[in-house]
Design a protein around this motif. Structure first.
Motif, PDB file in Angstrom:
ATOM      1  N   LEU A 174      59.343  69.956 -74.208  1.00  0.00           N
ATOM      2  CA  LEU A 174      59.236  69.852 -72.756  1.00  0.00           C
ATOM      3  C   LEU A 174      59.002  68.421 -72.305  1.00  0.00           C
ATOM      4  O   LEU A 174      58.355  67.635 -73.003  1.00  0.00           O
ATOM      5  N   GLU A 175      59.481  68.133 -71.130  1.00  0.00           N
ATOM      6  CA  GLU A 175      59.123  66.912 -70.405  1.00  0.00           C
ATOM      7  C   GLU A 175      57.929  67.262 -69.509  1.00  0.00           C
ATOM      8  O   GLU A 175      57.700  68.443 -69.204  1.00  0.00           O
ATOM      9  N   GLY A 176      57.218  66.248 -69.055  1.00  0.00           N
ATOM     10  CA  GLY A 176      56.066  66.486 -68.183  1.00  0.00           C
ATOM     11  C   GLY A 176      56.426  67.246 -66.919  1.00  0.00           C
ATOM     12  O   GLY A 176      55.703  68.151 -66.495  1.00  0.00           O
ATOM     13  N   TRP A 177      57.545  66.899 -66.297  1.00  0.00           N
ATOM     14  CA  TRP A 177      57.940  67.576 -65.058  1.00  0.00           C
ATOM     15  C   TRP A 177      58.263  69.047 -65.321  1.00  0.00           C
ATOM     16  O   TRP A 177      58.007  69.902 -64.474  1.00  0.00           O
ATOM     17  N   GLU A 178      58.815  69.350 -66.505  1.00  0.00           N
ATOM     18  CA  GLU A 178      59.113  70.741 -66.842  1.00  0.00           C
ATOM     19  C   GLU A 178      57.816  71.539 -66.960  1.00  0.00           C
ATOM     20  O   GLU A 178      57.708  72.655 -66.449  1.00  0.00           O
ATOM     21  N   PHE A 179      56.841  70.938 -67.633  1.00  0.00           N
ATOM     22  CA  PHE A 179      55.546  71.598 -67.748  1.00  0.00           C
ATOM     23  C   PHE A 179      54.946  71.824 -66.367  1.00  0.00           C
ATOM     24  O   PHE A 179      54.380  72.891 -66.098  1.00  0.00           O
ATOM     25  N   ASP A 180      55.044  70.835 -65.478  1.00  0.00           N
ATOM     26  CA  ASP A 180      54.471  70.965 -64.129  1.00  0.00           C
ATOM     27  C   ASP A 180      55.036  72.170 -63.396  1.00  0.00           C
ATOM     28  O   ASP A 180      54.297  72.959 -62.795  1.00  0.00           O
ATOM     29  N   VAL A 181      56.348  72.326 -63.425  1.00  0.00           N
ATOM     30  CA  VAL A 181      56.984  73.448 -62.722  1.00  0.00           C
ATOM     31  C   VAL A 181      56.633  74.764 -63.401  1.00  0.00           C
ATOM     32  O   VAL A 181      56.235  75.733 -62.740  1.00  0.00           O
ATOM     33  N   LEU A 182      56.774  74.818 -64.718  1.00  0.00           N
ATOM     34  CA  LEU A 182      56.486  76.054 -65.443  1.00  0.00           C
ATOM     35  C   LEU A 182      55.021  76.460 -65.299  1.00  0.00           C
ATOM     36  O   LEU A 182      54.711  77.643 -65.134  1.00  0.00           O
ATOM     37  N   SER A 183      54.127  75.491 -65.332  1.00  0.00           N
ATOM     38  CA  SER A 183      52.706  75.833 -65.216  1.00  0.00           C
ATOM     39  C   SER A 183      52.355  76.284 -63.799  1.00  0.00           C
ATOM     40  O   SER A 183      51.487  77.149 -63.627  1.00  0.00           O
ATOM     41  N   ALA A 184      53.014  75.737 -62.782  1.00  0.00           N
ATOM     42  CA  ALA A 184      52.785  76.216 -61.412  1.00  0.00           C
ATOM     43  C   ALA A 184      53.179  77.686 -61.313  1.00  0.00           C
ATOM     44  O   ALA A 184      52.458  78.498 -60.706  1.00  0.00           O
ATOM     45  N   LEU A 185      54.303  78.043 -61.914  1.00  0.00           N
ATOM     46  CA  LEU A 185      54.733  79.442 -61.912  1.00  0.00           C
ATOM     47  C   LEU A 185      53.754  80.312 -62.701  1.00  0.00           C
ATOM     48  O   LEU A 185      53.376  81.400 -62.263  1.00  0.00           O
ATOM     49  N   ARG A 186      53.323  79.831 -63.861  1.00  0.00           N
ATOM     50  CA  ARG A 186      52.418  80.613 -64.719  1.00  0.00           C
ATOM     51  C   ARG A 186      51.083  80.846 -64.033  1.00  0.00           C
ATOM     52  O   ARG A 186      50.506  81.939 -64.103  1.00  0.00           O
ATOM     53  N   ARG A 187      50.565  79.816 -63.347  1.00  0.00           N
ATOM     54  CA  ARG A 187      49.278  79.933 -62.652  1.00  0.00           C
ATOM     55  C   ARG A 187      49.346  80.871 -61.453  1.00  0.00           C
ATOM     56  O   ARG A 187      48.310  81.361 -60.995  1.00  0.00           O
ATOM     57  N   SER A 188      50.543  81.113 -60.956  1.00  0.00           N
ATOM     58  CA  SER A 188      50.674  81.944 -59.754  1.00  0.00           C
ATOM     59  C   SER A 188      50.337  83.406 -60.021  1.00  0.00           C
ATOM     60  O   SER A 188      50.109  84.168 -59.099  1.00  0.00           O
ATOM     61  N   GLY A 189      50.286  83.794 -61.279  1.00  0.00           N
ATOM     62  CA  GLY A 189      49.966  85.170 -61.645  1.00  0.00           C
ATOM     63  C   GLY A 189      51.192  86.073 -61.538  1.00  0.00           C
ATOM     64  O   GLY A 189      52.245  85.665 -61.054  1.00  0.00           O
ATOM     65  N   GLU A 190      51.027  87.302 -62.009  1.00  0.00           N
ATOM     66  CA  GLU A 190      52.127  88.269 -61.970  1.00  0.00           C
ATOM     67  C   GLU A 190      52.676  88.334 -60.547  1.00  0.00           C
ATOM     68  O   GLU A 190      51.895  88.380 -59.613  1.00  0.00           O
TER      69      GLU A 190
END
Length: 177
Positions: free
Chosen positions: A65-81
């Protein structure tokens, strides 16, 4: 108290001996007419940010992953189900433009980490959803990142961590407010 009274003597900083102390001492020698004291805090934050970026880059690279990829993916993951957000919500959370976010979502979709779905509440809207492979990679990258960040903080006792957290929160408040 005058500015000069509030500012510790340059010798005190040189005895501590880190690179920022040497830089500030040099500026105080070359430009004694200026108060270089903000550099003691902000240059250390800047240098720490560089080290943190390197540690994060290493953690993310281990997972492709690149940092920006982690940022987007983690925002989605933190949003919950069900792990989905609108592009506008992603823009807000990652502090990029909508054009940049469109490009990022396209690239993540091409890697199979996210999918676009119609927004059932808005016929014109789209939601970006984390795929199972996206969830797997962001979870693994987060675990690695937290290990590295714990290692960076290992010499800071818990009470000092709490004080630093509180101080940094105050410093960031005007930017996040």
């Amino acid at each position: 108290m005058t500015t000069d009274e509030a500012r510790p003597a340059p010798e005190q900083y040189r005895s501590a001996g880190d690179e920022v102390d040497r830089i500030v001492g040099a500026w105080e020698r070359e430009r004694p007419d200026l108060d270089a004291s903000p550099l003691h805090v902000l240059s250390r934050i800047s240098r720490l940010a560089r080290h943190l970026d390197l540690a994060r880059g290493t953690a993310f690279a281990r997972h492709g992953l690149e940092g920006w990829e982690f940022d987007v993916l983690s925002a989605l993951r933190r949003s919950g189900e069900p792990y989905q957000l609108s592009p506008g919500q992603l823009v807000t959370q990652t502090l990029v433009t909508s054009g940049t976010m469109t490009n990022r979502v396209d690239r993540l979709a091409a890697r199979g980490f996210v999918e676009r779905h119609p927004d059932s509440r808005d016929r014109r809207g789209v939601l970006v959803a984390l795929t199972p492979s996206g969830r797997e990679v962001v979870d693994a990258a987060l675990a690695d990142l937290l290990d590295r960040e714990r290692d960076l903080l290992r010499d800071l006792p818990p009470r000092e961590r709490e004080a630093l957290t509180s101080t940094l929160r105050v410093l960031l408040q005007p930017f996040d407010g």
